[in-house]
Design a protein around this motif. Sequence first.
Motif, PDB file in Angstrom:
ATOM      1  N   ASP A 175       0.861  -1.174   0.000  1.00  0.00           N
ATOM      2  CA  ASP A 175       0.000   0.000   0.000  1.00  0.00           C
ATOM      3  C   ASP A 175       0.901   1.229   0.000  1.00  0.00           C
ATOM      4  OD1 ASP A 175      -1.746   2.059   0.454  1.00  0.00           O
ATOM      5  OD2 ASP A 175      -2.864   1.044   2.046  1.00  0.00           O
ATOM      6  N   PHE A 176       0.948   1.930  -1.135  1.00  0.00           N
ATOM      7  CA  PHE A 176       1.839   3.080  -1.255  1.00  0.00           C
ATOM      8  C   PHE A 176       1.395   4.273  -0.409  1.00  0.00           C
ATOM      9  CE2 PHE A 176       2.785   1.431  -5.754  1.00  0.00           C
ATOM     10  CZ  PHE A 176       3.907   0.737  -5.307  1.00  0.00           C
ATOM     11  N   SER A 177       0.158   4.237   0.085  1.00  0.00           N
ATOM     12  CA  SER A 177      -0.375   5.400   0.781  1.00  0.00           C
ATOM     13  C   SER A 177       0.084   5.496   2.235  1.00  0.00           C
ATOM     14  CB  SER A 177      -1.909   5.388   0.734  1.00  0.00           C
ATOM     15  OG  SER A 177      -2.430   4.348   1.541  1.00  0.00           O
ATOM     16  N   LEU A 178       0.646   4.427   2.773  1.00  0.00           N
ATOM     17  CA  LEU A 178       1.083   4.407   4.165  1.00  0.00           C
ATOM     18  C   LEU A 178       2.596   4.310   4.241  1.00  0.00           C
ATOM     19  CD1 LEU A 178      -1.584   1.964   5.641  1.00  0.00           C
ATOM     20  CD2 LEU A 178      -1.610   4.458   5.669  1.00  0.00           C
ATOM     21  N   GLY A 179       3.194   5.093   5.131  1.00  0.00           N
ATOM     22  CA  GLY A 179       4.637   5.041   5.258  1.00  0.00           C
ATOM     23  C   GLY A 179       5.181   6.224   6.043  1.00  0.00           C
ATOM     24  N   PRO A 237       7.141   3.746   1.678  1.00  0.00           N
ATOM     25  CA  PRO A 237       5.952   2.990   2.082  1.00  0.00           C
ATOM     26  C   PRO A 237       6.309   1.956   3.149  1.00  0.00           C
ATOM     27  CG  PRO A 237       6.080   3.178  -0.308  1.00  0.00           C
ATOM     28  CD  PRO A 237       7.393   3.657   0.232  1.00  0.00           C
ATOM     29  N   SER A 238       5.330   1.640   3.984  1.00  0.00           N
ATOM     30  CA  SER A 238       5.586   0.751   5.123  1.00  0.00           C
ATOM     31  C   SER A 238       5.971  -0.657   4.699  1.00  0.00           C
ATOM     32  CB  SER A 238       4.333   0.694   6.018  1.00  0.00           C
ATOM     33  OG  SER A 238       4.016   1.976   6.516  1.00  0.00           O
ATOM     34  N   GLY A 239       5.405  -1.153   3.599  1.00  0.00           N
ATOM     35  CA  GLY A 239       5.617  -2.554   3.252  1.00  0.00           C
ATOM     36  C   GLY A 239       6.539  -2.811   2.086  1.00  0.00           C
ATOM     37  N   CYS A 240       7.148  -1.765   1.516  1.00  0.00           N
ATOM     38  CA  CYS A 240       7.995  -1.979   0.348  1.00  0.00           C
ATOM     39  C   CYS A 240       8.808  -0.716   0.083  1.00  0.00           C
ATOM     40  CB  CYS A 240       7.138  -2.286  -0.884  1.00  0.00           C
ATOM     41  SG  CYS A 240       6.097  -0.891  -1.392  1.00  0.00           S
ATOM     42  N   ASP A 241       9.602  -0.743  -0.950  1.00  0.00           N
ATOM     43  CA  ASP A 241      10.305   0.443  -1.416  1.00  0.00           C
ATOM     44  C   ASP A 241       9.619   0.953  -2.674  1.00  0.00           C
ATOM     45  OD1 ASP A 241      12.434   0.758   0.459  1.00  0.00           O
ATOM     46  OD2 ASP A 241      13.401  -1.003  -0.414  1.00  0.00           O
ATOM     47  N   ALA A 256      11.555  21.124  -6.371  1.00  0.00           N
ATOM     48  CA  ALA A 256      11.308  19.719  -6.097  1.00  0.00           C
ATOM     49  C   ALA A 256      10.659  19.554  -4.720  1.00  0.00           C
ATOM     50  CB  ALA A 256      12.626  18.941  -6.162  1.00  0.00           C
ATOM     51  N   GLY A 257      10.004  18.388  -4.505  1.00  0.00           N
ATOM     52  CA  GLY A 257       9.347  18.201  -3.240  1.00  0.00           C
ATOM     53  C   GLY A 257       8.333  17.081  -3.257  1.00  0.00           C
ATOM     54  N   ALA A 258       7.297  17.221  -2.431  1.00  0.00           N
ATOM     55  CA  ALA A 258       6.315  16.155  -2.218  1.00  0.00           C
ATOM     56  C   ALA A 258       5.654  15.641  -3.502  1.00  0.00           C
ATOM     57  CB  ALA A 258       5.259  16.623  -1.222  1.00  0.00           C
ATOM     58  N   PRO A 259       5.286  16.519  -4.472  1.00  0.00           N
ATOM     59  CA  PRO A 259       4.636  15.987  -5.678  1.00  0.00           C
ATOM     60  C   PRO A 259       5.498  15.005  -6.470  1.00  0.00           C
ATOM     61  CG  PRO A 259       4.168  18.321  -5.475  1.00  0.00           C
ATOM     62  CD  PRO A 259       5.215  17.996  -4.442  1.00  0.00           C
ATOM     63  N   ASP A 260       6.810  15.035  -6.285  1.00  0.00           N
ATOM     64  CA  ASP A 260       7.656  14.056  -6.972  1.00  0.00           C
ATOM     65  C   ASP A 260       7.339  12.643  -6.493  1.00  0.00           C
ATOM     66  OD1 ASP A 260       8.927  16.229  -8.225  1.00  0.00           O
ATOM     67  OD2 ASP A 260      10.357  16.408  -6.573  1.00  0.00           O
ATOM     68  N   ALA A 261       6.997  12.517  -5.206  1.00  0.00           N
ATOM     69  CA  ALA A 261       6.593  11.207  -4.684  1.00  0.00           C
ATOM     70  C   ALA A 261       5.266  10.766  -5.281  1.00  0.00           C
ATOM     71  CB  ALA A 261       6.501  11.249  -3.159  1.00  0.00           C
ATOM     72  N   TRP A 262       4.365  11.714  -5.518  1.00  0.00           N
ATOM     73  CA  TRP A 262       3.090  11.359  -6.162  1.00  0.00           C
ATOM     74  C   TRP A 262       3.357  10.752  -7.530  1.00  0.00           C
ATOM     75  CZ3 TRP A 262       0.339  16.796  -5.768  1.00  0.00           C
ATOM     76  CH2 TRP A 262       0.426  17.270  -4.441  1.00  0.00           C
ATOM     77  N   TYR A 289       4.222   6.382 -11.501  1.00  0.00           N
ATOM     78  CA  TYR A 289       5.154   5.584 -12.298  1.00  0.00           C
ATOM     79  C   TYR A 289       5.017   4.102 -11.961  1.00  0.00           C
ATOM     80  CZ  TYR A 289       9.746   3.645 -13.594  1.00  0.00           C
ATOM     81  OH  TYR A 289      10.755   2.868 -14.090  1.00  0.00           O
ATOM     82  N   ALA A 290       4.981   3.782 -10.671  1.00  0.00           N
ATOM     83  CA  ALA A 290       4.879   2.379 -10.252  1.00  0.00           C
ATOM     84  C   ALA A 290       3.564   1.771 -10.717  1.00  0.00           C
ATOM     85  CB  ALA A 290       5.004   2.282  -8.731  1.00  0.00           C
ATOM     86  N   VAL A 291       2.499   2.560 -10.662  1.00  0.00           N
ATOM     87  CA  VAL A 291       1.174   2.063 -11.067  1.00  0.00           C
ATOM     88  C   VAL A 291       1.108   1.845 -12.568  1.00  0.00           C
ATOM     89  CG1 VAL A 291      -1.274   2.655 -11.201  1.00  0.00           C
ATOM     90  CG2 VAL A 291      -0.011   3.102  -9.099  1.00  0.00           C
TER      91      VAL A 291
END
Length: 343
Positions: free
Chosen positions: A31-35, A79-83, A326-332, A337-339
């Motif tokens: 779950d990419f939303s938690l971390g 993310p809590s469960g992966c990179d 640069a900043g938080a939107p790069d993580a979005w 990208y992963a999706v």
Amino acid sequence: MAFYFRLCALAFAVLWSVASPLYLVQGNGCDFSLGDWVLDESHYPLYDASRDCPFIGHGFNCLRNGRPDQDYLKYRWKPSGCDLPRFDGVKFLEKYRGKKIMFVGDSISNNMWQSLTCLLHIAVPKLSYALSTPTKHLSVFSIPEFDASIMWLKNGFLVDVAHDKEKGRIVKLDSIKSGYMWKGDVLIFNTYHWWTHSKESETVQFQIGNEIIKNMDHMEAYKIGLTTWSKWIDANIDPSKTKILFQGIAASHSEGKRCLKETQPEQGPQPPYPGVEIVKNILSNMSCPVYLLDITFLTQLRIDGHPSIYTGKGTSYEDCSHWCLAGAPDAWNQILYAVLLGL
């Protein structure tokens, strides 16, 4: 319409290979939303906004606008469960060679769109690019070598809006006439920011059918408007040709202590954020598959990530809604990208 519903059902079973049209978890169970946000000075920022991305919006370039601290540039979302896979712009462009990706939404969509254009440009810095505004509300970034276009269509409510000289702005909660402009191989929708603007709220009125409602609760109006959008998508989008994503609600820190002089992310659990359950409930009831880019929690933590007084408009203006680049939107966009690449 029935034809599209059958296509949606097929896509429901095949395209994304999961059990619900609301997708929060990748195939690897992460779950990419938690971390947590982790300081990573070795690999971040992913680009220099001034040197590597000369076309970035002035209000998002906090460093150029005089922000003295720089740690906000160096946080990586873990993310809590992966990179989270590192963004590979070349792979992205190869995957979407000859394709069109369109963001449809407000200035928070613009924030994400500009981040993505920077990430792609820095991946192929020697290739030519084009940046144009074919219409007042449409911005297009393209890399001709890959015949790829990344577009942002400004549309803050998604439903129709009328402007009356006497009554002011009227948001038509049950009407969408601009959907013919929503064209692309990937569509990334967003709406929330304008529904909660204090200045907008003072003048906005809502309409259902022929009835204008002056004192409607804005979250109730948001629910009705987003439901109208979801029905339009179910009836008009062919999911075998177009992937649909919803850019989740980015948290604002405009209330309370605000964001001035904040230099580190928050930590720990955060309270429920208004509108999030509305989004999840509506998306979960759609026939067509929609991936929710759930960025609410990770943005709740980033109180340090806003432009604050470093927008170029002077110290009297404090922006705790948009995001530095640069900043938080790069993580979005790393999640995007992963999706899209199925990582």
